[in-house]
Motif scaffolding. Sequence first.
Motif: not given
Ligand SMILES: *[C@@H]1O[C@H](CO)[C@@H](O)[C@H](O)[C@H]1NC(C)=O
Length: 735
Positions: A60-62, A245
């Motif tokens: 994901n974007s992180s 996460g």
């Molecule tokens: C990215 O994924 C993690 C774990 O799946 C989650 O904790 C986090 O909030 C997500 N961030 C975004 C920007 O979706």
Amino acid sequence: MGLHLLLLQVQLLQAILLIFALTLVSTQANFPVANPNCTDRCGNVSIPFPFGTIEGCYLNSSFLVTCNETYNPPKAFLLRTTIEITSISMEGQLRVLQFIAKDCYSRNGTRVLYHDPWIELPIYLTANNTANKFTVIGCDTYAFVHGRRMNRNYQTGCTAMCDNKDDLASGSCSGLGCCQTTIPKEVWRVNMTVKSYDNHTNVMEFNNCSYAFLAEESEFTFSPSVLSSLRNVEKLPMVVDWAIGNGTCEEAQKNMSSYACKSPNSKCYKPDNGYGYRCLCWEGYQGNPYLPNGCQDIDECKDPSLSNCEKRCENTVGSYQCVCPKGYHGDGKKDGKGCIRGQSLVFKLVTAIALGITVIVLAACWFHFILQKKKLIKMKHKFFLQNGGPLLKEKLTRRDTSPDMARIFTSAELKKATNNFHDSRIIGQGGFGTVYKGFLSDNRIVAIKKSKQVDKNQVEQFINEVFVLSQINHRNVVRLLGCCLDTQVPLLVYEFINNGTLFEHINNKTKARALSWDKRLTVAAEVAGVLAYLHSAASPPIIHRDVKSANILLDASFTAKVSDFGASRLVPLDQSQLSTVVQGTFGYLDPEYMQTNQLTEKSDVYSFGVVLVELLTGKNVLSSDRPQEERNLASYFLSTLKQNQLFQVLDDNIVCEGNNEELISVSMLAKRCLYVRGEDRPSMKEVAMELEGLRLSQKHSKMQTELDAPEMESLLGEKFNVFSNGEGNSTSIGL
Ligand SMILES: *[C@@H]1O[C@H](CO)[C@@H](O)[C@H](O)[C@H]1NC(C)=O
Ligand SMILES: *[C@@H]1O[C@H](CO)[C@@H](O)[C@H](O)[C@H]1NC(C)=O
Ligand SMILES: *[C@@H]1O[C@H](CO)[C@@H](O)[C@H](O)[C@H]1NC(C)=O
Ligand SMILES: *[C@@H]1O[C@H](CO)[C@@H](O)[C@H](O)[C@H]1NC(C)=O
Ligand SMILES: *[C@@H]1O[C@H](CO)[C@@H](O)[C@H](O)[C@H]1NC(C)=O
Ligand SMILES: *[C@@H]1O[C@H](CO)[C@@H](O)[C@H](O)[C@H]1NC(C)=O
Ligand SMILES: *[C@@H]1O[C@H](CO)[C@@H](O)[C@H](O)[C@H]1NC(C)=O
Ligand SMILES: *[C@@H]1O[C@H](CO)[C@@H](O)[C@H](O)[C@H]1NC(C)=O
Ligand SMILES: *[C@@H]1O[C@H](CO)[C@@H](O)[C@H](O)[C@H]1NC(C)=O
Ligand SMILES: *[C@@H]1O[C@H](CO)[C@@H](O)[C@H](O)[C@H]1NC(C)=O
Ligand SMILES: *[C@@H]1O[C@H](CO)[C@@H](O)[C@H](O)[C@H]1NC(C)=O
């Protein structure tokens, strides 16, 4: 032209290098680290999933990585920040470049450079607290690192001082010019502040700047020169831990569609720094656990540092095994037993078979040996039975045991005594068998007579003879010590008499000269005595049947020993004569017995008469020198007597001794013994008494020459012992 060639060479070199580089890359990255159709690199930096440079490639974007391709090589940046990434590992670390905090002064004490950088990491990232160290460099310096960990502040610091450049030591960050400290866990915001106490005025000569940084410890080593050189360095790498996460493995596994460990051969674990969870391939697997087919089996055999095989390595799913080539066994491991040659199944089989055959052959040999031995024992027993062993044994055991008693010798004992019946031990050979000289283990010298085959029907008789003879313990009979029955032919063991036969003494000229009349008379008396004993005192009576000078042995003191009872017959008590096949030695044979085949005691008397004539004349019993009718010594002697020419035939060695009367008496006795009709002959008892009388009177006259005749007669009238048997009993016979 030359330039052209050079260019070509350079192009060739480049091509080779390219191929080399490609093969290198292909071997190193033989498993996918990123999603298909996604770029997995940015310049030198490998970008594994969950990181990605474009939408759809990151989790994901992180996990966005910005790759700025305007740089050469392209540079990777965290998210859309200016934090440069130098490496990303699937084990959960990435390296970012972080600014160094600086504080520099000029000679006049004014600050010329000041930088106090800060870094703020996204929520899923934390500064690694073990790989990174907060380091402070300077000789007039103190610095702080502070910021946020989880949702609270932290602050720590360090002081670096020094007075002299010579005090500084390379590699040591203990406070002199260099100071290091660790940072807490779970740090996501780092602010750095560096300060000087005196604006470096006192150390300006060798240090005009202060520095501080949070960086990977292994990437930096302190040396005095860094005091000045660090001024030109802008950034140093810092290790950052990443995880998925902010929940635990258990929480994440509740929603499998969002669970990041997509590879089936992977597991989930919690890092000991920061939030979230991480994925890891199982042991023996490698690859990216965050991809559905990420964890792949490691071919350990291709990497010597992973496998430990001596000879051959075989990869298995999740592991590997060491294999030994044909003809080897062992675990095949270098630090184990390794491969040992020559113990293959085939080898073992061959060895086992060879061993088996050896055992069988040995067993067969042993069995054969035992069988042979058994056979021998059986044969010996057969002979023993055939030779009447049990009968004799029974007779012997029934009798009182005495040390003089005849015993049963073993064949081995006698074999040893005669050196296996060697020819050199033969001392005589006769009609009845061969005589060997033997040495028993108790040092006794014996004569061993090997009989001719014994008739099966006569076994009982033979045994009886042996038994009876063994009972005769007469001093004038060669003693039978025992016999051996476990041989094919029975063996008789006698005492050994060492002075030859009477025959030898009469017929050898020098020996005959030494054989005086006294000795001859004694021998005659002794032989007559023993024959009389055999005829009358022995029970049952025994007829010798082969009385002759060759069967009379002499010992050292000229004591006569009658031998060779091989032809002897036991006379049953209720019979006075036996009907037998004529047997004996020609010249000594009783003419009546020859005609009638009726064996009586008188046959022995006749033979003894011939021996007497031999003693008197010293002539051969049979001689072709004499006329036809006088060829037989007995007839010759009788005819000379008839013609009154006795003294012409007597042995020169015995006449002229003033013993004419005795010679005449003995000659007359011989004549009576030689009567054709047995009835007319005297009994052996009478002969013995007569001879003994002569001998005694002779002795007496020698001892007491002045003795009167009447006294002598009375002496002769006294009782005297003639016989003595084995039990020491004596038979007294009065004249
Ligand atoms: C990215 O994924 C993690 C774990 O799946 C989650 O904790 C986090 O909030 C997500 N961030 C975004 C920007 O979706
Ligand atoms: C990858 O790209 C190729 C061509 O660009 C496309 O055909 C294929 O479907 C793509 N695969 C995925 C998984 O996106
Ligand atoms: C990155 O690539 C450049 C040039 O290709 C090279 O000089 C440099 O050492 C590389 N850096 C790393 C960390 O591999
Ligand atoms: C790449 O870096 C250059 C120079 O620092 C900058 O001008 C440019 O905007 C960057 N591009 C992206 C896409 O960030
Ligand atoms: C600090 O010292 C170095 C040599 O030690 C010198 O090159 C540099 O110019 C100095 N800087 C200032 C601001 O004086
Ligand atoms: C100190 O030195 C710097 C250059 O070295 C100069 O620019 C500055 O004016 C000086 N200040 C004083 C007070 O002399
Ligand atoms: C050190 O430098 C700072 C900033 O330039 C200045 O304010 C201070 O007075 C100086 N102190 C000394 C002792 O020179
Ligand atoms: C760290 O630096 C940032 C930016 O200058 C500032 O906003 C923040 O307040 C600083 N934090 C601390 C604890 O000084
Ligand atoms: C994880 O992050 C989410 C949103 O980013 C937040 O709601 C949740 O409380 C966090 N959980 C923990 C254990 O920090
Ligand atoms: C599981 O995760 C997916 C994607 O992150 C989300 O759409 C779904 O609602 C989640 N389910 C539960 C039960 O939390
Ligand atoms: C910190 O970095 C070291 C070295 O790279 C690594 O072994 C360790 O696991 C890291 N710590 C965490 C919590 O990931």
